[in-house]
Scaffold this motif. Structure first.
Motif, PDB file in Angstrom:
ATOM      1  N   GLU A   1       0.847  -1.114  -0.303  1.00  0.00           N
ATOM      2  CA  GLU A   1       0.044   0.003  -0.055  1.00  0.00           C
ATOM      3  C   GLU A   1       0.713   0.881   0.111  1.00  0.00           C
ATOM      4  O   GLU A   1       0.371   2.408  -0.849  1.00  0.00           O
ATOM      5  N   LEU A   2       1.980   1.222   1.053  1.00  0.00           N
ATOM      6  CA  LEU A   2       2.767   2.146   0.881  1.00  0.00           C
ATOM      7  C   LEU A   2       3.616   2.047  -0.633  1.00  0.00           C
ATOM      8  O   LEU A   2       3.594   3.184  -1.211  1.00  0.00           O
ATOM      9  N   GLU A   3       3.772   1.973  -1.038  1.00  0.00           N
ATOM     10  CA  GLU A   3       3.896   1.781  -2.090  1.00  0.00           C
ATOM     11  C   GLU A   3       3.011   1.937  -3.553  1.00  0.00           C
ATOM     12  O   GLU A   3       3.426   2.542  -4.130  1.00  0.00           O
ATOM     13  N   ARG A   4       2.829   1.976  -3.671  1.00  0.00           N
ATOM     14  CA  ARG A   4       0.901   2.565  -4.366  1.00  0.00           C
ATOM     15  C   ARG A   4       0.977   3.854  -3.792  1.00  0.00           C
ATOM     16  O   ARG A   4       0.735   4.632  -5.218  1.00  0.00           O
ATOM     17  N   LYS A   5       1.069   4.178  -2.494  1.00  0.00           N
ATOM     18  CA  LYS A   5       0.690   5.429  -2.708  1.00  0.00           C
ATOM     19  C   LYS A   5       1.797   6.861  -2.669  1.00  0.00           C
ATOM     20  O   LYS A   5       1.839   8.144  -3.846  1.00  0.00           O
ATOM     21  N   ILE A   6       3.200   5.772  -2.831  1.00  0.00           N
ATOM     22  CA  ILE A   6       4.157   6.542  -2.874  1.00  0.00           C
ATOM     23  C   ILE A   6       4.669   6.716  -4.658  1.00  0.00           C
ATOM     24  O   ILE A   6       4.514   8.420  -5.568  1.00  0.00           O
ATOM     25  N   LEU A   7       4.028   5.337  -5.734  1.00  0.00           N
ATOM     26  CA  LEU A   7       3.683   6.361  -6.480  1.00  0.00           C
ATOM     27  C   LEU A   7       2.637   7.063  -7.461  1.00  0.00           C
ATOM     28  O   LEU A   7       2.347   7.611  -8.227  1.00  0.00           O
ATOM     29  N   GLN A   8       1.350   7.192  -6.667  1.00  0.00           N
ATOM     30  CA  GLN A   8       0.968   8.805  -6.439  1.00  0.00           C
ATOM     31  C   GLN A   8       0.859   9.545  -6.263  1.00  0.00           C
ATOM     32  O   GLN A   8      -0.105  10.518  -6.047  1.00  0.00           O
ATOM     33  N   LYS A   9       2.315   9.905  -5.871  1.00  0.00           N
ATOM     34  CA  LYS A   9       2.432  11.343  -5.187  1.00  0.00           C
ATOM     35  C   LYS A   9       1.956  11.368  -3.948  1.00  0.00           C
ATOM     36  O   LYS A   9       1.112  12.343  -3.536  1.00  0.00           O
ATOM     37  N   GLN A  10       0.784  10.589  -3.029  1.00  0.00           N
ATOM     38  CA  GLN A  10       0.180  10.762  -1.865  1.00  0.00           C
ATOM     39  C   GLN A  10       1.859  10.944  -0.899  1.00  0.00           C
ATOM     40  O   GLN A  10       0.250  10.469   0.427  1.00  0.00           O
ATOM     41  N   CYS A  11       2.670  10.685  -0.679  1.00  0.00           N
ATOM     42  CA  CYS A  11       3.432  10.136   0.348  1.00  0.00           C
ATOM     43  C   CYS A  11       4.344  11.572   0.496  1.00  0.00           C
ATOM     44  O   CYS A  11       5.244  11.604  -0.732  1.00  0.00           O
ATOM     45  N   TYR A  12       4.933  12.126   1.414  1.00  0.00           N
ATOM     46  CA  TYR A  12       6.620  13.546   1.444  1.00  0.00           C
ATOM     47  C   TYR A  12       7.142  13.062   2.844  1.00  0.00           C
ATOM     48  O   TYR A  12       6.693  11.755   3.596  1.00  0.00           O
ATOM     49  N   ILE A  13       8.182  12.759   2.557  1.00  0.00           N
ATOM     50  CA  ILE A  13       9.065  12.512   3.271  1.00  0.00           C
ATOM     51  C   ILE A  13       9.788  14.357   3.345  1.00  0.00           C
ATOM     52  O   ILE A  13       9.648  15.423   2.907  1.00  0.00           O
ATOM     53  N   ILE A  14       9.467  14.889   4.781  1.00  0.00           N
ATOM     54  CA  ILE A  14       9.935  16.236   6.030  1.00  0.00           C
ATOM     55  C   ILE A  14      11.082  16.228   6.137  1.00  0.00           C
ATOM     56  O   ILE A  14      11.679  14.760   7.803  1.00  0.00           O
ATOM     57  N   GLU A  15      11.878  16.936   5.538  1.00  0.00           N
ATOM     58  CA  GLU A  15      13.279  17.291   6.161  1.00  0.00           C
ATOM     59  C   GLU A  15      13.692  18.506   6.733  1.00  0.00           C
ATOM     60  O   GLU A  15      12.742  19.438   6.343  1.00  0.00           O
ATOM     61  N   TYR A  16      14.440  18.316   7.474  1.00  0.00           N
ATOM     62  CA  TYR A  16      14.503  19.510   9.153  1.00  0.00           C
ATOM     63  C   TYR A  16      15.945  19.513   8.815  1.00  0.00           C
ATOM     64  O   TYR A  16      16.898  18.445   9.406  1.00  0.00           O
ATOM     65  N   ASP A  17      17.379  20.528   8.722  1.00  0.00           N
ATOM     66  CA  ASP A  17      18.074  20.348   8.159  1.00  0.00           C
ATOM     67  C   ASP A  17      18.786  19.537   7.960  1.00  0.00           C
ATOM     68  O   ASP A  17      20.193  18.863   7.764  1.00  0.00           O
ATOM     69  N   GLY A  18      18.403  19.090   6.150  1.00  0.00           N
ATOM     70  CA  GLY A  18      18.577  18.547   5.698  1.00  0.00           C
ATOM     71  C   GLY A  18      18.881  16.466   6.385  1.00  0.00           C
ATOM     72  O   GLY A  18      19.205  15.753   5.274  1.00  0.00           O
TER      73      GLY A  18
ATOM     74  N   ARG B   1      16.041  13.560   7.736  1.00  0.00           N
ATOM     75  CA  ARG B   1      14.699  13.122   7.719  1.00  0.00           C
ATOM     76  C   ARG B   1      14.318  13.150   9.400  1.00  0.00           C
ATOM     77  O   ARG B   1      15.067  12.113   9.222  1.00  0.00           O
ATOM     78  N   VAL B   2      12.913  14.008   9.021  1.00  0.00           N
ATOM     79  CA  VAL B   2      12.537  14.273  10.572  1.00  0.00           C
ATOM     80  C   VAL B   2      11.358  13.089  10.565  1.00  0.00           C
ATOM     81  O   VAL B   2      10.628  13.816  10.987  1.00  0.00           O
ATOM     82  N   GLY B   3       9.940  13.613   9.452  1.00  0.00           N
ATOM     83  CA  GLY B   3       8.774  13.311   9.231  1.00  0.00           C
ATOM     84  C   GLY B   3       8.635  12.929   7.933  1.00  0.00           C
ATOM     85  O   GLY B   3       9.045  12.750   7.498  1.00  0.00           O
ATOM     86  N   VAL B   4       7.118  12.702   8.274  1.00  0.00           N
ATOM     87  CA  VAL B   4       6.360  11.566   7.714  1.00  0.00           C
ATOM     88  C   VAL B   4       4.719  12.810   6.758  1.00  0.00           C
ATOM     89  O   VAL B   4       4.679  13.006   8.228  1.00  0.00           O
ATOM     90  N   LEU B   5       4.359  12.433   6.012  1.00  0.00           N
ATOM     91  CA  LEU B   5       2.835  12.810   5.835  1.00  0.00           C
ATOM     92  C   LEU B   5       2.116  11.970   4.276  1.00  0.00           C
ATOM     93  O   LEU B   5       3.140  12.012   3.414  1.00  0.00           O
ATOM     94  N   ARG B   6       0.983  11.738   4.712  1.00  0.00           N
ATOM     95  CA  ARG B   6       0.788  10.818   3.643  1.00  0.00           C
ATOM     96  C   ARG B   6      -1.404  11.637   3.790  1.00  0.00           C
ATOM     97  O   ARG B   6      -1.754  11.858   4.574  1.00  0.00           O
ATOM     98  N   TYR B   7      -1.557  11.507   2.420  1.00  0.00           N
ATOM     99  CA  TYR B   7      -2.753  11.342   2.583  1.00  0.00           C
ATOM    100  C   TYR B   7      -3.314  10.636   1.836  1.00  0.00           C
ATOM    101  O   TYR B   7      -2.793  10.424   0.535  1.00  0.00           O
ATOM    102  N   ASN B   8      -4.801  10.899   0.780  1.00  0.00           N
ATOM    103  CA  ASN B   8      -5.448  10.013   0.232  1.00  0.00           C
ATOM    104  C   ASN B   8      -6.754  10.993  -0.117  1.00  0.00           C
ATOM    105  O   ASN B   8      -6.443  12.177   0.219  1.00  0.00           O
ATOM    106  N   LEU B   9      -7.738  10.773  -0.966  1.00  0.00           N
ATOM    107  CA  LEU B   9      -9.298  11.989  -1.672  1.00  0.00           C
ATOM    108  C   LEU B   9     -10.357  11.099  -1.092  1.00  0.00           C
ATOM    109  O   LEU B   9     -10.739  10.158  -1.286  1.00  0.00           O
ATOM    110  N   PHE B  10     -10.558  12.038  -0.486  1.00  0.00           N
ATOM    111  CA  PHE B  10     -11.710  11.525   0.164  1.00  0.00           C
ATOM    112  C   PHE B  10     -13.229  12.069  -0.601  1.00  0.00           C
ATOM    113  O   PHE B  10     -12.919  13.296  -1.305  1.00  0.00           O
ATOM    114  N   TRP B  11     -14.112  11.050  -1.083  1.00  0.00           N
ATOM    115  CA  TRP B  11     -15.136  11.363  -1.675  1.00  0.00           C
ATOM    116  C   TRP B  11     -14.479  11.125  -3.090  1.00  0.00           C
ATOM    117  O   TRP B  11     -14.722  11.672  -4.452  1.00  0.00           O
TER     118      TRP B  11
END
Length: 142
Positions: free
Chosen positions: A26-43, A45-55
């Protein structure tokens, strides 16, 4: 200042260190759909964000999560604003999210201008959890 970028397959180990809710497929599918982000701070990786589409037409934030040492530093706020701006550029007029009623995140979302718009009560055996609060924010007013 943060950098937010699309996650890629090389981020899987980092991703799963923070997010245990998805299968690898499922994560690989969401990565291909560009619905997952890596959040970087000072170079770093510090966090992750993911979304989908409601309705199938409203971006719905499923998760934003940080390594413990990077919480409560304003990075989440910056990431949310960056995500909202990208959703606006993609032509969406609103975004949504949710959180359990016993979590502090509800206050974070309200401070960012999200409005309560409903709840879900899961009282089915093996799925019980506190009430899920839903929030929505217009992207037309900023």
């Amino acid at each position: 200042m943060i950098n937010m970028r699309y996650a890629n397959i090389s981020d899987l180990n980092f991703w799963f260190s923070l997010d245990k809710h998805l299968s690898k497929g499922e994560l690989e599918r969401k990565i291909l759909q560009k619905q997952c982000y890596i959040i970087e701070y000072d170079g770093k990786r510090v966090g992750v964000l993911r979304y989908n589409l409601f309705w199938d037409n409203i971006p719905f934030l499923n998760m934003i999560f940080f390594s413990p040492e990077y919480r409560a530093k304003g990075i989440g706020r910056q990431a949310m604003i960056a995500w909202e701006n990208e959703m606006k550029l993609l032509g969406y007029i609103a975004v949504m999210t949710s959180t359990n009623s016993d979590e502090q995140a509800q206050h974070f979302y309200r401070k960012l201008g999200y409005k309560d718009c409903g709840c879900l009560i899961l009282d089915i055996p093996k799925m019980e959890q506190p009430t899920e609060l839903f929030f929505i924010k217009s992207l037309l007013v900023n």
